[in-house]
Design an enzyme around this catalytic site. Structure first.
Site, PDB file in Angstrom:
ATOM      1  N   GLY A 445      45.054  36.658  40.397  1.00 55.44           N
ATOM      2  CA  GLY A 445      45.392  37.888  41.109  1.00 55.44           C
ATOM      3  C   GLY A 445      44.146  38.649  41.473  1.00 55.44           C
ATOM      4  N   HIS A 447      42.698  41.205  40.046  1.00 55.19           N
ATOM      5  CA  HIS A 447      41.816  41.432  38.896  1.00 55.19           C
ATOM      6  C   HIS A 447      40.966  40.205  38.615  1.00 55.19           C
ATOM      7  CE1 HIS A 447      40.848  42.065  34.531  1.00 55.19           C
ATOM      8  NE2 HIS A 447      40.728  43.325  34.934  1.00 55.19           N
ATOM      9  N   CYS A 448      41.542  39.024  38.796  1.00 54.26           N
ATOM     10  CA  CYS A 448      40.828  37.771  38.490  1.00 54.26           C
ATOM     11  C   CYS A 448      39.640  37.517  39.403  1.00 54.26           C
ATOM     12  CB  CYS A 448      41.790  36.580  38.609  1.00 54.26           C
ATOM     13  SG  CYS A 448      43.244  36.663  37.570  1.00 54.26           S
ATOM     14  N   ILE A 449      39.668  38.038  40.628  1.00 54.18           N
ATOM     15  CA  ILE A 449      38.593  37.728  41.589  1.00 54.18           C
ATOM     16  C   ILE A 449      37.559  38.823  41.687  1.00 54.18           C
ATOM     17  CG2 ILE A 449      40.239  36.343  42.899  1.00 54.18           C
ATOM     18  CD1 ILE A 449      40.023  38.458  45.132  1.00 54.18           C
TER      19      ILE A 449
END
Length: 455
Positions: A445, A447-449
């Site tokens: 999502g 937040h992950c990138i």
């Protein structure tokens, strides 16, 4: 852009990418229904593909128009369309206007404060220097995003171009609020710059993947305003996705580029596996950190000692697991818990009692409240079709930037309500919805990138 700022100011919140229009309605559709849905007071900002809209009969106020999209931006009734094309992408089909080669920084180029080399700090831990991981809404100097690489073209199963479109859109949206540094694999910097456009710095470094939150360093700060980079070990999410050697070493290269002291932590840990409040409390999942595929033989006490020494926390709350379908990370916490302030979290849940995540949410709430943390549940967990797969899009995998919170959207009926509910917990921040389905297809999502560098 600035010409639409007055309209944007009227919006309670903005959506970037409410739909992947190319997949929802195909090419050359009649979009009268879309304008009819957007009332003048809705304040919704939509991201679509200008080329699709250029061939569309767009009904507005009872008459048909055929707008000319010579500029990839057109505005009517508080509705902004900007370019995002997810149709039929492969990298060979992308026509890019490449920037000059000297506009991309090579791997050995220094940024502000670059000192050319970083010596790992080994005698003392970050906590000895007063360093701690800041709160999600702390002020950022910049955010780092890693560009989807050709090395992972098979991982994206024919949709690498769609992934790059999504990353570029999110990077440009965040750049309206804080500086963005994009890391591209060696030899891919000019292509990345072509996607991203001007105003975003691109740095070439050897990388394997594009989930920089997980393999990048933790940037910590102390009360004196000093900063440092802490690199935990990385093994491709429990040796699931090889190779990972380039990703495992990117922390030291980033520290050198930023001119920051560098610490190496003796433990495998991904950034999405922990959530902190900036005041000393950390939440993590046992299913990920204590998994034998990451830290075999490590006890909970061992892990807690390392987390305290290297992230500057004093209270650690263990949840049993994350989302049931999050097999790729063994249940990262950033899909189920997000701090809004010290002592309060948003918790991802669901109203479907037949969903395993319903039971997980009950147990996670119990453990959080047991230690005095106030819980607000986000009880909608959309499952939507993306390409050839049904994906889960957790709203809590959002990113808090300077003055804005970027929430992944599923194109679901609940998007508007949930974004509004999340926005209420971040006063002073505009809520911006960005496309979440392609990221979920890749296993992550917003937040992950994103990897913030504190001011």
């Amino acid at each position: 852009g600035e010409q639409h700022e007055a309209r944007a100011e009227k919006a309670e919140f903005s959506f970037l990418g409410l739909f992947d229009l190319a997949h929802q309605v195909g090419s050359g559709p009649d979009l009268g229904w879309l304008c009819d849905e957007l009332s003048p007071s809705s304040g919704i900002v939509l991201v679509a593909d200008a080329r699709i809209l250029a061939g569309s009969q767009l009904h507005q106020h009872g008459h048909t128009t055929m707008p000319e999209f010579t500029d990839p931006l057109w505005c009517d009734r508080h509705t902004v369309f900007v370019t995002l094309d997810l149709t039929g992408h492969t990298d060979s089909q992308h026509a890019l206007s490449l920037p000059p080669s000297n506009s991309v920084l090579p791997a050995d180029a220094g940024g502000a404060g670059h000192n050319g080399a970083v010596v790992p700090q080994t005698e003392r831990t970050p906590a000895d220097h007063g360093f701690r991981l800041p709160a999600p809404d702390a002020t950022h100097e910049r955010v780092i995003i890693a560009w989807p690489t050709m090395r992972r073209i098979e991982f994206w199963r024919g949709h690498l171009g769609a992934a790059r479109d999504t990353y570029a859109l999110i990077a440009r949206a965040i750049a309206e609020y804080e500086p963005v540094l994009v890391i591209a694999d060696e030899g891919e910097g000019r292509a990345a710059q072509g996607w991203l456009g001007s105003g975003i710095e691109v740095l070439e470094l050897p990388i394997d993947d594009s989930w920089i939150r997980d393999n990048g360093p933790f940037f910590v700060r102390n009360d004196a305003g000093e900063r440092a980079a802490v690199q935990f070990r990385f093994n491709g999410w429990g040796q699931r996705l090889a190779p990972w050697d380039r990703d495992a070493s990117v922390g030291e290269r980033l520290a050198a580029h930023l001119g920051l002291p560098f610490f190496v932590a003796p433990m495998v840990l991904e950034g999405g596996a922990v959530a902190v409040d900036g005041a000393g409390t950390l939440v993590a999942t046992e299913s990920s950190i204590l998994n034998e595929n990451r830290n075999p033989g490590m006890t909970k006490r061992d892990a807690e000692t390392i987390l305290r020494d290297y992230l500057g926390v004093h209270t650690i709350v263990w949840l049993a697991r994350g989302l049931h379908d999050d097999w790729g990370t063994d249940g990262h916490v950033d899909n189920v818990v997000a701090f809004t302030r010290p002592g309060h979290v948003l918790l991802q849940g669901t109203t479907d009692a037949s969903d395993p995540d319903w039971h997980t949410a009950i147990e996670n709430r119990r453990r959080l409240e047991e230690v005095g943390i106030e819980v607000t549940e986000i009880d909608v967990l959309p499952h939507v079709q993306c390409f050839d797969e049904m994906v889960e899009v957790p709203y809590l995998n959002f990113y808090v930037a300077n003055g804005a919170v970027f929430v992944p959207l599923a194109g679901a009926a609940a998007d508007t309500e949930i974004v509004s509910r999340i926005a209420a917990h971040f006063p002073g921040h505009r809520a911006v919805g960005v496309p979440g389905t392609v990221l979920a297809y890749g296993g992550g999502g917003v937040h992950c990138i994103t990897l913030p560098v504190p001011s």
